[in-house]
Write a protein that holds these residues in place. Structure first.
Motif, PDB file in Angstrom:
ATOM      1  N   TYR A 141       0.833  -1.200   0.000  1.00  0.00           N
ATOM      2  CA  TYR A 141       0.000   0.000   0.000  1.00  0.00           C
ATOM      3  C   TYR A 141       0.867   1.250   0.000  1.00  0.00           C
ATOM      4  N   ASP A 142       0.591   2.148  -0.929  1.00  0.00           N
ATOM      5  CA  ASP A 142       1.331   3.404  -1.040  1.00  0.00           C
ATOM      6  C   ASP A 142       0.706   4.428  -0.100  1.00  0.00           C
ATOM      7  N   THR A 143       1.427   4.803   0.939  1.00  0.00           N
ATOM      8  CA  THR A 143       0.934   5.796   1.896  1.00  0.00           C
ATOM      9  C   THR A 143       1.166   7.219   1.407  1.00  0.00           C
ATOM     10  N   GLY A 144       1.792   7.373   0.241  1.00  0.00           N
ATOM     11  CA  GLY A 144       2.044   8.697  -0.310  1.00  0.00           C
ATOM     12  C   GLY A 144       2.974   9.489   0.581  1.00  0.00           C
ATOM     13  N   SER A 145       2.726  10.789   0.657  1.00  0.00           N
ATOM     14  CA  SER A 145       3.586  11.640   1.472  1.00  0.00           C
ATOM     15  C   SER A 145       3.100  11.727   2.918  1.00  0.00           C
ATOM     16  N   ALA A 146       1.975  11.059   3.216  1.00  0.00           N
ATOM     17  CA  ALA A 146       1.416  11.120   4.570  1.00  0.00           C
ATOM     18  C   ALA A 146       2.263  10.370   5.595  1.00  0.00           C
ATOM     19  N   TRP A 147       2.968   9.331   5.160  1.00  0.00           N
ATOM     20  CA  TRP A 147       3.770   8.512   6.067  1.00  0.00           C
ATOM     21  C   TRP A 147       5.128   8.249   5.426  1.00  0.00           C
ATOM     22  N   PRO A 148       6.168   8.104   6.222  1.00  0.00           N
ATOM     23  CA  PRO A 148       7.507   7.892   5.664  1.00  0.00           C
ATOM     24  C   PRO A 148       7.816   6.436   5.334  1.00  0.00           C
ATOM     25  N   SER A 149       6.808   5.583   5.345  1.00  0.00           N
ATOM     26  CA  SER A 149       7.051   4.172   5.031  1.00  0.00           C
ATOM     27  C   SER A 149       5.858   3.605   4.276  1.00  0.00           C
TER      28      SER A 149
END
Length: 169
Positions: A141-149
């Motif tokens: 799952y791509d968390t985008g820029s919301a999370w660093p992982s």
């Protein structure tokens, strides 16, 4: 914490004294049955989209907290997407990172939106455990820029055969 939010928690209580008593009394079959029962509860369950929707309906659209726990790490549930057909989680970064890798090649990460085996790395002040392969599979799952992982989504027991999944594993 659940009391603060008027929530309910399901716990598994193991009494090793009872198992020892059964063994001393020669009741090995009973001790084995009890131990098997405990292990089945502790191996986890799968939350399906239908189950999530049923919970939400029963709670009159109240808060339904989700988390994904595995051998050495936990991940908090992010908001569901696509009417709960996509249920993502993000690990407790930076102490835990999760990757989704090819089942046949644990060194290669799958593309976003692809199912693979969950691999995690744990880094605490006094503990470093790299590349732990879990008994779970998930979508990367791509968390985008919301999370660093990266995150994981739609976690289920690892499928190594074509047999159908059970509710408990």
């Amino acid at each position: 914490m659940s009391d603060l939010y008027a929530g309910q928690v399901y716990g598994v209580d193991m009494d090793p004294r009872w198992v020892k008593r059964l063994i001393r009394a020669g009741r090995l079959a009973d001790a084995t049955e009890y131990t098997t029962h405990l292990l089945e509860q502790g191996s986890g369950t799968r939350l399906s989209p239908d189950m999530y929707r049923d919970f939400m309906a029963a709670m009159d659209d109240g808060i339904c907290g989700r988390s994904y726990g595995n051998t050495f790490g936990n991940a908090a549930g992010l908001p569901v997407e696509q009417n709960a057909e996509l249920m993502p989680y993000v690990p407790n970064y930076p102490q835990v990172t999760m990757n989704v890798v090819h089942k046949e090649d644990w060194s290669t990460t799958v593309e976003y939106g692809t199912v693979g085996q969950v691999r995690l790395t744990v880094l605490h002040e006094d503990l470093f455990l790299p590349n732990i392969l879990e008994r779970d599979q998930a979508l990367r799952y791509d968390t985008g820029s919301a999370w660093p992982s990266d995150g994981v989504a739609n976690v289920t027991p690892l499928r190594t055969t074509s047999s159908a999944l059970k509710g408990l594993y």
